[in-house]
Design a protein around this motif. Structure first.
Motif, PDB file in Angstrom:
ATOM      1  N   LEU A 176       0.811  -1.215   0.000  1.00 13.34           N
ATOM      2  CA  LEU A 176       0.000   0.000   0.000  1.00 13.34           C
ATOM      3  C   LEU A 176       0.843   1.263   0.000  1.00 13.34           C
ATOM      4  O   LEU A 176       0.314   2.355   0.222  1.00 13.34           O
ATOM      5  N   VAL A 179      -0.092   4.094  -2.741  1.00  9.72           N
ATOM      6  CA  VAL A 179      -1.435   4.679  -2.774  1.00  9.72           C
ATOM      7  C   VAL A 179      -1.359   6.100  -2.215  1.00  9.72           C
ATOM      8  O   VAL A 179      -0.933   6.298  -1.077  1.00  9.72           O
ATOM      9  N   LEU A 183      -6.361   9.482  -2.778  1.00  8.61           N
ATOM     10  CA  LEU A 183      -7.188   8.304  -3.062  1.00  8.61           C
ATOM     11  C   LEU A 183      -7.743   7.707  -1.780  1.00  8.61           C
ATOM     12  O   LEU A 183      -8.895   7.261  -1.745  1.00  8.61           O
ATOM     13  N   TRP A 184      -6.941   7.695  -0.706  1.00  4.80           N
ATOM     14  CA  TRP A 184      -7.453   7.193   0.580  1.00  4.80           C
ATOM     15  C   TRP A 184      -8.615   8.058   1.063  1.00  4.80           C
ATOM     16  O   TRP A 184      -9.609   7.548   1.586  1.00  4.80           O
ATOM     17  N   ILE A 187     -11.722   7.255  -0.976  1.00  2.00           N
ATOM     18  CA  ILE A 187     -12.301   5.963  -0.594  1.00  2.00           C
ATOM     19  C   ILE A 187     -13.027   6.080   0.738  1.00  2.00           C
ATOM     20  O   ILE A 187     -14.134   5.543   0.912  1.00  2.00           O
ATOM     21  N   LEU A 213      -7.364   1.722  -7.041  1.00  4.41           N
ATOM     22  CA  LEU A 213      -6.592   1.099  -5.968  1.00  4.41           C
ATOM     23  C   LEU A 213      -5.792  -0.102  -6.480  1.00  4.41           C
ATOM     24  O   LEU A 213      -4.628  -0.288  -6.101  1.00  4.41           O
ATOM     25  N   ARG A 216      -2.780   1.118  -8.316  1.00  6.37           N
ATOM     26  CA  ARG A 216      -1.719   1.629  -7.449  1.00  6.37           C
ATOM     27  C   ARG A 216      -0.974   0.508  -6.730  1.00  6.37           C
ATOM     28  O   ARG A 216       0.236   0.608  -6.513  1.00  6.37           O
ATOM     29  N   THR A 217      -1.665  -0.516  -6.345  1.00  2.00           N
ATOM     30  CA  THR A 217      -1.023  -1.607  -5.602  1.00  2.00           C
ATOM     31  C   THR A 217      -0.328  -2.603  -6.511  1.00  2.00           C
ATOM     32  O   THR A 217       0.579  -3.324  -6.066  1.00  2.00           O
ATOM     33  N   LEU A 231     -12.899  -2.460  -1.013  1.00  2.55           N
ATOM     34  CA  LEU A 231     -12.443  -1.184  -0.449  1.00  2.55           C
ATOM     35  C   LEU A 231     -12.478  -1.207   1.077  1.00  2.55           C
ATOM     36  O   LEU A 231     -11.562  -0.711   1.744  1.00  2.55           O
TER      37      LEU A 231
END
Length: 307
Positions: A176, A179, A183-184, A187, A213, A216-217, A231
């Motif tokens: 993670l 990220v 974005l966090w 979400i 997500l 990104r991961t 999520l």
């Protein structure tokens, strides 16, 4: 919300005060100032009873200007726009760029306040505040100031719903670190408000956030897991990692300690017989010291022995 922009192109999120709160703050200030003016006027009347009418009138005018004009200007200047009434109502006077006011701003506001608030009983100030988009009276317009609200009611933070039990611990190995915080935040806002959205709109937003997500991961999307549940599980995993990082016991000491060497091989432990405690031997008696008289040497005379 105000649309003030500073010289650095930063938008200030200030909430201008409206007429009810400003009116209450002005009434509180006037009550304090008029009470002080009446008390001082009674004392000055008794102190100037022996003077003539002209002198008493001059003292009365000076005291009126001091307490109803000079004192409000001094209070706003020293407190940077927070008088007693504004402090009680959670208001503050700031400049148009959001900075604290100075003496010239307070002077213009106080001079215009005599006409707006005292001579016309606040009618001009009320009309100007209702007409203005930011609730400013004429003193604020000429001084370049704005009355804003400092105490804004806070919003209740909604918790993120927990993931399904069958997803607990499934994403422990997910990376993670790539990220971003934006974005966090997106979400989290979606998860706390997904029950208030239209089902179709909410499902589309969940799929879009889940795709971002996964991109990104770098991990493939899980098969058979709904986007919203995915999520929830990932956010729960991030919160668990943050909690473990915060409460992890840290080493005591500012720097790295010595590198431990190889552990010694355990061997037989020699048995040592206990040594009995020996009492100290008594000391030998010491003979007393007798003082000896000094022997006088023979005196030299004139007799010489025979050869």
């Amino acid at each position: 919300m105000s649309d003030l922009v500073t010289g650095d192109a930063v938008v200030l999120g200030l909430r201008p005060a409206r007429l009810p709160s400003r009116g209450l703050a002005i009434l509180l200030d006037l009550a304090v100032y008029i009470t002080g003016y009446v008390l001082i006027s009674v004392g000055l009347t008794m102190a100037t009873a022996s003077l003539d009418d002209a002198a008493r009138a001059a003292v009365a005018v000076a005291s009126f200007l001091l307490f109803l004009v000079g004192v409000p200007i001094a209070v706003e200047t020293l407190s940077h726009g927070r008088s007693l009434g504004k402090l009680a109502c959670g208001l503050r006077v700031v400049r148009d760029d959001g900075g604290p006011i100075r003496f010239r701003h307070a002077l213009v506001r106080g001079a215009m306040g005599v006409m707006e608030l005292i001579l016309t009983f606040g009618s001009i100030a009320c009309i100007a505040s209702l007409v203005s988009a930011r609730g400013r009276r004429l003193g604020d317009v000429f001084a370049g100031t704005l009355v804003v609200r400092e105490r804004v009611p806070g919003t209740r933070v909604m918790p993120v719903p927990p993931p399904p039990p069958w997803l607990a611990g499934r994403f422990t190995g997910l990376d993670l670190s790539a990220v971003p915080d934006g974005l966090w935040l997106a979400i989290r806002q979606y998860l706390t408000r997904m029950n208030q959205l239209d089902p179709q709109v909410g499902a589309a937003m969940a799929v879009r956030l889940a795709d971002d997500l996964v991109a990104r991961t770098g991990a493939p999307p899980p098969a058979g897991v709904p986007a919203a549940a995915f999520l929830m599980a990932v956010v729960h995993e991030r919160q668990s990692r943050d909690a473990a990082r915060v409460f992890r016991p840290s080493a005591v000491g500012p720097g790295p300690g010595p590198v431990p060497g190889p552990a010694p091989v355990p061997g037989p432990v020699p048995v040592v017989a206990p040594v009995p405690y020996a009492a100290p031997a008594p000391a030998a008696p010491v003979a007393p010291v007798v003082p000896v008289a000094p022997v006088e040497a023979p005196r030299a005379g004139g007799f010489a022995p025979p050869a």
